[in-house]
Design a protein around this motif. Structure first.
Motif, PDB file in Angstrom:
ATOM      1  N   GLY A  68      30.537  33.738  79.886  1.00  0.00           N
ATOM      2  CA  GLY A  68      31.737  33.491  80.673  1.00  0.00           C
ATOM      3  C   GLY A  68      31.471  33.585  82.165  1.00  0.00           C
ATOM      4  N   PHE A  69      30.593  34.506  82.565  1.00  0.00           N
ATOM      5  CA  PHE A  69      30.213  34.594  83.977  1.00  0.00           C
ATOM      6  C   PHE A  69      29.670  33.259  84.458  1.00  0.00           C
ATOM      7  N   TRP A  70      28.807  32.635  83.649  1.00  0.00           N
ATOM      8  CA  TRP A  70      28.167  31.402  84.073  1.00  0.00           C
ATOM      9  C   TRP A  70      29.127  30.224  84.085  1.00  0.00           C
ATOM     10  N   ALA A  71      30.086  30.199  83.174  1.00  0.00           N
ATOM     11  CA  ALA A  71      31.086  29.126  83.206  1.00  0.00           C
ATOM     12  C   ALA A  71      31.877  29.181  84.513  1.00  0.00           C
ATOM     13  N   ARG A  72      32.247  30.377  84.905  1.00  0.00           N
ATOM     14  CA  ARG A  72      32.987  30.529  86.160  1.00  0.00           C
ATOM     15  C   ARG A  72      32.108  30.211  87.368  1.00  0.00           C
ATOM     16  N   ARG A  73      30.882  30.747  87.370  1.00  0.00           N
ATOM     17  CA  ARG A  73      29.989  30.546  88.507  1.00  0.00           C
ATOM     18  C   ARG A  73      29.661  29.072  88.716  1.00  0.00           C
ATOM     19  N   MET A  78      43.293  39.440  89.845  1.00  0.00           N
ATOM     20  CA  MET A  78      43.785  38.284  89.101  1.00  0.00           C
ATOM     21  C   MET A  78      42.848  37.977  87.942  1.00  0.00           C
ATOM     22  N   THR A  79      43.402  37.531  86.811  1.00  0.00           N
ATOM     23  CA  THR A  79      42.610  37.166  85.652  1.00  0.00           C
ATOM     24  C   THR A  79      41.929  35.823  85.895  1.00  0.00           C
ATOM     25  N   PRO A  80      40.618  35.729  85.585  1.00  0.00           N
ATOM     26  CA  PRO A  80      39.963  34.415  85.695  1.00  0.00           C
ATOM     27  C   PRO A  80      40.680  33.362  84.852  1.00  0.00           C
ATOM     28  N   LEU A  81      40.349  32.138  85.084  1.00  0.00           N
ATOM     29  CA  LEU A  81      41.132  31.032  84.536  1.00  0.00           C
ATOM     30  C   LEU A  81      41.031  30.885  83.029  1.00  0.00           C
ATOM     31  N   GLY A  82      39.971  31.340  82.429  1.00  0.00           N
ATOM     32  CA  GLY A  82      39.767  31.162  81.002  1.00  0.00           C
ATOM     33  C   GLY A  82      38.610  30.212  80.738  1.00  0.00           C
ATOM     34  N   HIS A  83      37.877  30.455  79.669  1.00  0.00           N
ATOM     35  CA  HIS A  83      36.634  29.747  79.415  1.00  0.00           C
ATOM     36  C   HIS A  83      36.847  28.243  79.248  1.00  0.00           C
ATOM     37  N   ASP A  84      37.840  27.860  78.482  1.00  0.00           N
ATOM     38  CA  ASP A  84      38.076  26.429  78.274  1.00  0.00           C
ATOM     39  C   ASP A  84      38.426  25.729  79.578  1.00  0.00           C
ATOM     40  N   ARG A  85      39.183  26.401  80.421  1.00  0.00           N
ATOM     41  CA  ARG A  85      39.549  25.795  81.714  1.00  0.00           C
ATOM     42  C   ARG A  85      38.311  25.592  82.580  1.00  0.00           C
ATOM     43  N   TYR A  86      37.404  26.569  82.587  1.00  0.00           N
ATOM     44  CA  TYR A  86      36.179  26.402  83.349  1.00  0.00           C
ATOM     45  C   TYR A  86      35.347  25.247  82.803  1.00  0.00           C
ATOM     46  N   CYS A  87      35.234  25.154  81.489  1.00  0.00           N
ATOM     47  CA  CYS A  87      34.468  24.054  80.898  1.00  0.00           C
ATOM     48  C   CYS A  87      35.088  22.704  81.270  1.00  0.00           C
ATOM     49  N   ASP A  88      36.408  22.634  81.212  1.00  0.00           N
ATOM     50  CA  ASP A  88      37.088  21.397  81.608  1.00  0.00           C
ATOM     51  C   ASP A  88      36.809  21.072  83.071  1.00  0.00           C
ATOM     52  N   ALA A  89      36.830  22.103  83.920  1.00  0.00           N
ATOM     53  CA  ALA A  89      36.615  21.887  85.352  1.00  0.00           C
ATOM     54  C   ALA A  89      35.189  21.433  85.634  1.00  0.00           C
ATOM     55  N   ILE A  90      34.217  21.997  84.930  1.00  0.00           N
ATOM     56  CA  ILE A  90      32.832  21.559  85.096  1.00  0.00           C
ATOM     57  C   ILE A  90      32.696  20.091  84.707  1.00  0.00           C
ATOM     58  N   GLU A  91      33.264  19.744  83.571  1.00  0.00           N
ATOM     59  CA  GLU A  91      33.198  18.368  83.092  1.00  0.00           C
ATOM     60  C   GLU A  91      33.798  17.400  84.110  1.00  0.00           C
ATOM     61  N   LEU A  92      34.974  17.738  84.627  1.00  0.00           N
ATOM     62  CA  LEU A  92      35.638  16.884  85.609  1.00  0.00           C
ATOM     63  C   LEU A  92      34.820  16.777  86.886  1.00  0.00           C
ATOM     64  N   GLN A  93      34.299  17.895  87.361  1.00  0.00           N
ATOM     65  CA  GLN A  93      33.630  17.884  88.656  1.00  0.00           C
ATOM     66  C   GLN A  93      32.269  17.193  88.606  1.00  0.00           C
ATOM     67  N   VAL A  94      31.596  17.256  87.480  1.00  0.00           N
ATOM     68  CA  VAL A  94      30.375  16.459  87.343  1.00  0.00           C
ATOM     69  C   VAL A  94      30.720  14.975  87.452  1.00  0.00           C
ATOM     70  N   ARG A  95      31.795  14.568  86.803  1.00  0.00           N
ATOM     71  CA  ARG A  95      32.229  13.171  86.884  1.00  0.00           C
ATOM     72  C   ARG A  95      32.601  12.815  88.327  1.00  0.00           C
TER      73      ARG A  95
END
Length: 266
Positions: free
Chosen positions: A123-128, A1-18
């Motif tokens: 990109g590896f780190w955004a996903r990780r 499966m293709t990873p979610l995409g860089h912007d999606r990971y950045c959005d997810a990090i932002e949300l999860q920190v909150r």
């Protein structure tokens, strides 16, 4: 499966920190609370560890590091002083999230930096870090006695990533405990029961003589783990006991236990 995409990971990090900050706000009076899923840590120690990992990655990506960076080189990696101050911890975590997301967005997914599992890029780190947050946020949320939820696409990708890491470890660290997962004729099926067909939130994991292989799909296996996707994720990461009643195990439970003892990350 293709990873979610860089912007999606950045959005997810932002949300999860909150969301992690929300846990602190709900439980600020008890930063000393034990974390049942990480019994060596208090809630404050867990948050400091998680934020420290985010700051470490931010430094690696921002400086375009081409080798591992010792943690003692990272400013405020251990968190703020004094300990036991909910406001200081919250402010540090908020700043940490802003720094990391800003750095990752600026770098994009293809900037070459040091990494430890194959893909030497930002990109590896955004996903990780998306999944580092997803699991340790679960630790904090469960410790605070609050309900935990994670977006379905993030949960499914967390399982994908974990399986890819097990494959990587088997290839590069042949004496690691994951090497014991080699074998023939055994397989594990993960089945999320509450998602849409489009997400395809089912996995088949095969333990072969060449190593672990996996794919998305619905197939009969030696043992199956079934339940809501979030619970499957937490059970597969050993954050949710399999006998708590939220998950169903069908087939050879011993194989699933064997896997969980030798393939835990995060």
């Amino acid at each position: 499966m293709t990873p979610l995409g860089h912007d999606r990971y950045c959005d997810a990090i932002e949300l999860q920190v909150r969301q992690l900050r929300d846990v602190l706000a709900a439980n600020a009076a008890d930063l000393s609370a034990a974390v049942p899923t990480c019994p060596e840590w208090s809630l404050e120690q867990l948050v400091r560890h998680t934020g420290g990992a985010l700051r470490w990655v931010e430094f690696i990506v921002r400086t375009r590091a081409q080798e591992n960076v010792p943690e003692d080189r990272i400013p405020l990696a251990g968190g703020p002083e004094p300990h036991g101050d909910p406001a200081a911890l919250d402010a540090w975590l908020a700043e940490t999230g802003e720094m990391l997301v800003g750095t990752l967005r600026e770098a994009g997914p293809d900037t070459r930096v040091w990494a430890w599992a194959g893909a030497l890029n930002s990109g590896f780190w955004a996903r990780r870090m998306t999944h580092e947050l997803a699991i340790h946020r679960a630790d904090a949320t469960l410790a605070a006695g609050l309900p935990y939820q994670v977006d379905a696409d993030v949960a499914a990708d967390a399982i994908d990533e974990w399986l890819a890491i097990v494959e990587f470890v088997q290839r590069t660290q042949p004496h690691d405990a994951a090497a014991e997962l080699r074998g023939t004729g055994r397989s594990i099926h993960l089945h999320a029961t509450d998602t849409t067909p489009e997400l395809n939130a089912e996995w088949v994991v095969e333990l072969t003589e060449q190593g672990v292989s996996w794919r998305r799909g619905h197939e009969k296996a030696t043992v199956a783990l079934r339940g809501p996707l979030t619970d499957v994720l937490l059970g597969f990461y050993r954050r949710l006991p399999l006998d708590e009643g939220r998950l169903e195990v069908l087939g050879e439970r011993e194989l699933l236990d064997f896997w969980l003892q030798r393939a835990t990350f995060g």
